[in-house]
Design an enzyme around this catalytic site. Structure first.
Site, PDB file in Angstrom:
ATOM      1  N   GLU A 106      16.835 -17.598 -10.686  1.00 32.27           N
ATOM      2  CA  GLU A 106      16.452 -16.205 -10.936  1.00 32.27           C
ATOM      3  C   GLU A 106      15.790 -16.054 -12.312  1.00 32.27           C
ATOM      4  O   GLU A 106      14.787 -15.341 -12.456  1.00 32.27           O
ATOM      5  CB  GLU A 106      17.693 -15.301 -10.820  1.00 32.27           C
ATOM      6  CG  GLU A 106      17.546 -13.886 -11.322  1.00 32.27           C
ATOM      7  CD  GLU A 106      16.499 -13.045 -10.590  1.00 32.27           C
ATOM      8  OE1 GLU A 106      15.901 -13.532  -9.621  1.00 32.27           O
ATOM      9  OE2 GLU A 106      16.279 -11.903 -11.027  1.00 32.27           O
ATOM     10  N   LYS A 121      12.060 -14.649 -12.820  1.00 26.98           N
ATOM     11  CA  LYS A 121      11.806 -13.460 -13.643  1.00 26.98           C
ATOM     12  C   LYS A 121      10.745 -13.786 -14.687  1.00 26.98           C
ATOM     13  O   LYS A 121       9.817 -13.026 -14.891  1.00 26.98           O
ATOM     14  CB  LYS A 121      13.121 -13.044 -14.322  1.00 26.98           C
ATOM     15  CG  LYS A 121      13.332 -11.598 -14.500  1.00 26.98           C
ATOM     16  CD  LYS A 121      13.938 -10.850 -13.340  1.00 26.98           C
ATOM     17  CE  LYS A 121      13.203 -10.965 -12.061  1.00 26.98           C
ATOM     18  NZ  LYS A 121      13.887 -10.457 -10.903  1.00 26.98           N
ATOM     19  N   ARG A 140       4.718   0.435  -6.266  1.00 28.62           N
ATOM     20  CA  ARG A 140       4.700  -0.467  -5.119  1.00 28.62           C
ATOM     21  C   ARG A 140       3.710  -1.611  -5.320  1.00 28.62           C
ATOM     22  O   ARG A 140       3.750  -2.597  -4.573  1.00 28.62           O
ATOM     23  CB  ARG A 140       4.321   0.304  -3.858  1.00 28.62           C
ATOM     24  CG  ARG A 140       5.303   1.401  -3.511  1.00 28.62           C
ATOM     25  CD  ARG A 140       4.693   2.394  -2.567  1.00 28.62           C
ATOM     26  NE  ARG A 140       4.558   1.887  -1.223  1.00 28.62           N
ATOM     27  CZ  ARG A 140       5.468   2.030  -0.269  1.00 28.62           C
ATOM     28  NH1 ARG A 140       6.581   2.661  -0.536  1.00 28.62           N
ATOM     29  NH2 ARG A 140       5.279   1.556   0.932  1.00 28.62           N
ATOM     30  N   TRP A 177      -2.984  -2.543  -1.575  1.00 28.93           N
ATOM     31  CA  TRP A 177      -2.619  -3.885  -2.031  1.00 28.93           C
ATOM     32  C   TRP A 177      -3.309  -4.836  -1.061  1.00 28.93           C
ATOM     33  O   TRP A 177      -2.962  -4.891   0.114  1.00 28.93           O
ATOM     34  CB  TRP A 177      -1.107  -4.054  -1.995  1.00 28.93           C
ATOM     35  CG  TRP A 177      -0.622  -5.317  -2.611  1.00 28.93           C
ATOM     36  CD1 TRP A 177      -0.569  -5.633  -3.938  1.00 28.93           C
ATOM     37  CD2 TRP A 177      -0.090  -6.453  -1.920  1.00 28.93           C
ATOM     38  NE1 TRP A 177      -0.043  -6.887  -4.110  1.00 28.93           N
ATOM     39  CE2 TRP A 177       0.255  -7.414  -2.893  1.00 28.93           C
ATOM     40  CE3 TRP A 177       0.114  -6.757  -0.580  1.00 28.93           C
ATOM     41  CZ2 TRP A 177       0.795  -8.649  -2.563  1.00 28.93           C
ATOM     42  CZ3 TRP A 177       0.659  -7.983  -0.253  1.00 28.93           C
ATOM     43  CH2 TRP A 177       0.989  -8.916  -1.243  1.00 28.93           C
ATOM     44  N   GLU A 232       7.190 -14.375 -13.049  1.00 29.53           N
ATOM     45  CA  GLU A 232       6.517 -13.240 -12.405  1.00 29.53           C
ATOM     46  C   GLU A 232       6.009 -12.202 -13.399  1.00 29.53           C
ATOM     47  O   GLU A 232       4.998 -11.560 -13.131  1.00 29.53           O
ATOM     48  CB  GLU A 232       7.388 -12.593 -11.324  1.00 29.53           C
ATOM     49  CG  GLU A 232       8.596 -11.840 -11.813  1.00 29.53           C
ATOM     50  CD  GLU A 232       9.404 -11.235 -10.672  1.00 29.53           C
ATOM     51  OE1 GLU A 232       8.828 -10.841  -9.654  1.00 29.53           O
ATOM     52  OE2 GLU A 232      10.641 -11.164 -10.813  1.00 29.53           O
ATOM     53  N   LYS A 280       5.962  -4.307  -4.828  1.00 26.23           N
ATOM     54  CA  LYS A 280       7.391  -4.022  -4.893  1.00 26.23           C
ATOM     55  C   LYS A 280       8.064  -4.182  -3.541  1.00 26.23           C
ATOM     56  O   LYS A 280       9.169  -4.681  -3.438  1.00 26.23           O
ATOM     57  CB  LYS A 280       7.593  -2.590  -5.411  1.00 26.23           C
ATOM     58  CG  LYS A 280       9.055  -2.190  -5.590  1.00 26.23           C
ATOM     59  CD  LYS A 280       9.713  -3.002  -6.685  1.00 26.23           C
ATOM     60  CE  LYS A 280      11.189  -2.727  -6.831  1.00 26.23           C
ATOM     61  NZ  LYS A 280      11.861  -3.778  -7.618  1.00 26.23           N
ATOM     62  N   HIS A 325      17.149 -36.568 -11.755  1.00 29.17           N
ATOM     63  CA  HIS A 325      16.514 -37.069 -10.528  1.00 29.17           C
ATOM     64  C   HIS A 325      15.032 -36.723 -10.496  1.00 29.17           C
ATOM     65  O   HIS A 325      14.421 -36.742  -9.423  1.00 29.17           O
ATOM     66  CB  HIS A 325      17.237 -36.518  -9.302  1.00 29.17           C
ATOM     67  CG  HIS A 325      18.668 -36.949  -9.249  1.00 29.17           C
ATOM     68  ND1 HIS A 325      19.045 -38.232  -8.932  1.00 29.17           N
ATOM     69  CD2 HIS A 325      19.812 -36.279  -9.538  1.00 29.17           C
ATOM     70  CE1 HIS A 325      20.360 -38.330  -9.009  1.00 29.17           C
ATOM     71  NE2 HIS A 325      20.850 -37.156  -9.382  1.00 29.17           N
ATOM     72  N   ASN A 352      -1.190   1.233   5.913  1.00 29.25           N
ATOM     73  CA  ASN A 352      -0.346   0.277   5.180  1.00 29.25           C
ATOM     74  C   ASN A 352       0.170  -0.746   6.181  1.00 29.25           C
ATOM     75  O   ASN A 352       0.665  -0.362   7.236  1.00 29.25           O
ATOM     76  CB  ASN A 352       0.833   1.034   4.540  1.00 29.25           C
ATOM     77  CG  ASN A 352       1.899   0.099   4.011  1.00 29.25           C
ATOM     78  OD1 ASN A 352       1.626  -1.066   3.726  1.00 29.25           O
ATOM     79  ND2 ASN A 352       3.120   0.601   3.864  1.00 29.25           N
ATOM     80  N   GLY A 353       0.026  -2.036   5.862  1.00 33.46           N
ATOM     81  CA  GLY A 353       0.528  -3.065   6.779  1.00 33.46           C
ATOM     82  C   GLY A 353      -0.628  -3.858   7.358  1.00 33.46           C
ATOM     83  O   GLY A 353      -1.716  -3.901   6.783  1.00 33.46           O
ATOM     84  N   CYS A 359       0.834  -1.205   0.000  1.00 37.92           N
ATOM     85  CA  CYS A 359       0.000   0.000   0.000  1.00 37.92           C
ATOM     86  C   CYS A 359       0.868   1.253   0.000  1.00 37.92           C
ATOM     87  O   CYS A 359       1.978   1.254   0.522  1.00 37.92           O
ATOM     88  CB  CYS A 359      -0.858   0.024   1.251  1.00 37.92           C
ATOM     89  SG  CYS A 359      -1.808  -1.468   1.481  1.00 37.92           S
TER      90      CYS A 359
HETATM   91  C1  F6R Z   1      11.529 -10.475  -7.899  1.00 39.97           C
HETATM   92  C2  F6R Z   1      11.591  -9.571  -6.764  1.00 39.97           C
HETATM   93  C3  F6R Z   1      11.356 -10.115  -5.403  1.00 39.97           C
HETATM   94  C4  F6R Z   1      12.243  -9.407  -4.379  1.00 39.97           C
HETATM   95  C5  F6R Z   1      11.878  -9.844  -2.957  1.00 39.97           C
HETATM   96  C6  F6R Z   1      12.760  -9.204  -1.914  1.00 39.97           C
HETATM   97  O1  F6R Z   1      11.817  -9.830  -9.104  1.00 39.97           O
HETATM   98  O2  F6R Z   1      11.806  -8.394  -6.927  1.00 39.97           O
HETATM   99  O3  F6R Z   1      11.535 -11.486  -5.361  1.00 39.97           O
HETATM  100  O4  F6R Z   1      13.582  -9.688  -4.657  1.00 39.97           O
HETATM  101  O5  F6R Z   1      10.544  -9.510  -2.695  1.00 39.97           O
HETATM  102  O6  F6R Z   1      12.641  -7.812  -1.925  1.00 39.97           O
HETATM  103  P1  F6R Z   1      13.755  -6.888  -1.302  1.00 39.97           P
HETATM  104  O7  F6R Z   1      14.977  -7.037  -2.119  1.00 39.97           O
HETATM  105  O8  F6R Z   1      13.173  -5.501  -1.385  1.00 39.97           O
HETATM  106  O9  F6R Z   1      13.975  -7.340   0.113  1.00 39.97           O
END
Ligand code: F6R
Length: 608
Positions: free
Chosen positions: A481, A485, A27, A74, A488, A603, A504, A98-99, A2
């Site tokens: 990774e 990527k 965010r 959010w 997501e 985010k 395996h 927020n939270g 949020c």
């Molecule tokens: C994926 C992504 C997330 C963050 C994760 C940790 O592209 O961005 O997996 O890496 O939520 O976030 P931070 O780095 O802000 O602790």
């Protein structure tokens, strides 16, 4: 997560709150709303969906008034509907939050028994009723707000306005960040400095437990004990220009292209090119590294994969035992820490709830805590014993790209420093490794010239239903990774595997329809990875090989290949991150998804 904005202004605030909310879009959110005081009465407009839907509501039914709050939500408690959208209000108070308020059920039951009628399923609305209840007992609004906040448990930030109290704005920080902005005749509250950037660059950050009371342009901050507190006013760098797409169609594209520059900035902080050598480590840090019997590395998501790459580097260069675990597991495992351990946490935002909790636990268990973090004013940066900053700049695209490579740049530099401090690397080794690292920005820039090819391959990948990634050594976390990527932002199912694990189990998935992306720099693992690749191809697998010139020549015929510049094997994890990012980006473009704000994602993950 949020986003919160509050303005005690001298003009109609709804349009500028909307503008500020746009700056918090990155965010992640699924509904939005604004409340103002119109002739002393609380008036609000809310809408599910994106901000242009709220803008349409405001166009039809404008909001007036000089005092207001706004919110992008959010969803956590209750679906993203208008009724659940913030601000939540009674006749007396409107709040944005927020939270999570963890004790909302008990409070809601208590307030319902007293006759309060709730309109939403949210935990947040409880705060509005609690404040109203305290005001009904005769408390002034700011006093009621302070007492209400003291009764809420959980990690959150909150902002409120009150009927008949023009210019009064109250905010509180309990676990989620809140910034206060100062101007000559107005004052602001925002989830971060970006939201406030168009209005002011004079910002202070509330500390844990703080409550801010704003009357017009007059700002008073109180600490957790209710005592007046001074919080340093900083000149923030979150200027308007930084949240521009700079001509790219998406923030993600812009951020991918910024990597040569920001990886360079990050390396410049750690390495002295004149040597080239690692710069002098802070006193406490050197001692901690020499004494450390183990490094525990923890983080979430992409940041965790950066930490996993770090494990390979620390073990190899510093010969130090390393344990890695995702923060959401580590924090609840009651892990056994050594007496002289170092615990290292990686985070872009510096606000990730699980990472912060794992850090606090490690600290309580006597570890020297180190944070590799991108947001210097964040909670994780403030609470760690030692901060290793990354200089990625603001990352707006939800999918992490430049923050990841900057985390790797910082970790690689730190691993060399650890190797030197522990007497495991000679001066010659140090020079060689530093020289290779310093070449990374140039190699990234060189690689980015192949973007057109990556676009074509991304479009091919977009046709698949499932995609597998595999790699060995430090390329294994990159396989994880790459898969993260892709899934997501394109919503294509993808998995990453250690190449040796394929037979395996996962090899059963292989057929002509499943592309396998093999990350195989021409390093000590190359031959083994190529054997695994052959096993996959023998079963009809369609291989896209990412390697350097020698690797591609040696590997023989594959479905497609991407050539990455030939470098010292040490820096390949940073370099090979770029093709996996671009493949995901162009697959997502081909699928037509919302690349910068993928569905269901936020985010900054400030809830666990
Ligand atoms: C994926 C992504 C997330 C963050 C994760 C940790 O592209 O961005 O997996 O890496 O939520 O976030 P931070 O780095 O802000 O602790």
């Amino acid at each position: 997560m949020c986003g919160i904005v509050g303005i005690a202004g001298t003009r109609d605030v709804a349009p500028i709150i909307l503008e500020a909310l746009r700056r918090l879009e990155y965010r992640g959110y699924d509904s939005a709303g604004i409340a103002t005081l119109e002739h002393g009465e609380i008036a609000r407009r809310r809408s599910p969906g994106k901000l242009n839907m709220l803008a349409a509501v405001l166009h039809d039914r404008p909001l007036h008034g000089h005092t207001g709050i706004g919110h992008t939500r959010w969803a956590t408690h209750g679906a993203p509907t208008e009724a659940n959208a913030h601000p939540h209000a009674t006749a007396k108070v409107a709040i944005v939050h927020n939270g999570i308020i963890e004790n909302f059920r008990e409070l809601r039951a208590e307030l319902t028994a007293k006759g309060h009628q709730f309109q939403s399923e949210t935990d947040s609305e409880t705060a509005a009723h609690l404040v109203t209840d305290l005001m009904a007992q005769g408390l002034a609004p700011d006093e009621a707000a302070k007492q209400a906040v003291a009764r809420l448990t959980g990690a959150y930030s909150i902002a409120m306005i009150f009927k008949d109290h023009e210019g009064l704005l109250v905010g509180a920080r309990r676990g989620a960040p809140l910034a206060v902005g100062y101007a000559d005749d107005e004052a602001f509250i925002g989830s971060d400095a970006f939201a406030l950037a168009p209005f002011t660059n004079r910002v202070s950050y509330l500390e844990e437990g703080d409550v801010v009371v704003i009357r017009g342009a007059q700002v008073s901050i109180f600490d957790a004990q209710g005592r007046p507190a001074n919080r340093e006013v900083k000149i923030t760098s979150a200027s308007a220009a930084l949240v521009d797409k700079a001509g790219h169609s998406h923030f993600m594209a812009k951020e991918i292209h910024e990597q040569p520059e920001v990886v360079g900035h990050t390396l410049a902080h750690y390495l002295d090119p004149a040597g080239p050598v690692v710069r002098h480590l802070g006193v406490g840090l050197r001692e901690a590294l020499v004494a450390a019997s183990r490094i525990t590395i923890s983080a979430c998501g992409t940041a965790y994969y950066a930490g996993m790459v770090g494990k390979y580097w620390f073990e190899k260069l510093a010969r130090i035992a390393v344990e890695t675990d995702v923060a959401s597991e580590l924090r609840y495992r009651n892990p056994v820490y050594p007496d002289t351990g170092v615990a290292l946490f990686v985070s872009q935002s510096g606000e990730t709830a699980d990472t912060l909790a794992a850090l606090r636990d490690a600290k309580a268990k006597g570890q020297t805590t180190i944070a590799v973090v991108n947001v210097a004013e964040s909670s994780i940066a403030r609470e760690a014993d030692i901060v290793l900053p990354t200089y990625a700049g603001p990352e707006i695209g939800v999918a992490s790209t430049k923050a990841f490579t900057c985390q790797l740049a910082a970790l690689a530099s730190f691993a060399i420093a650890a190797g030197v401090a522990r007497g495991n690397l000679s001066t010659e080794d140090e020079k060689k490794l530093c020289a290779s690292l310093l070449e990374t920005p140039r190699h990234i820039a060189e690689f980015l010239k192949q973007e057109a090819k990556l676009k074509t391959l991304g479009e091919e990948i977009a046709k698949a239903r499932d995609v597998l990634y595999m790699g060995r050594g430090a390329s294994y976390p990159l396989a994880l990774e790459g898969a993260l990527k892709l899934k997501e932002i394109s919503y294509i199912h993808a998995e990453g595997y250690a190449a040796g694990e394929m037979k395996h189990g996962p090899i059963a998935l292989i057929d002509e329809a499943v592309p396998i992306i093999v990350i195989a720099p021409h390093d000590v693992h190359f031959e083994k990875t190529i054997s695994n690749m052959q096993e996959v191809m023998a079963r009809g697998g369609k291989v896209l090989l990412i390697s350097d010139a020698a690797g591609i020549a040696k590997a023989g015929k594959v479905w497609a290949s991407i050539e990455v510049p030939t470098t010292n094997a040490f820096i390949t994890p940073i370099l090979y991150a770029i093709p996996v990012q671009l493949l995901a980006y162009y697959a997502a473009i081909a699928k037509g998804t919302d690349v910068d704000q993928p569905r269901n994602l936020a985010k900054s993950v400030t809830v666990e």
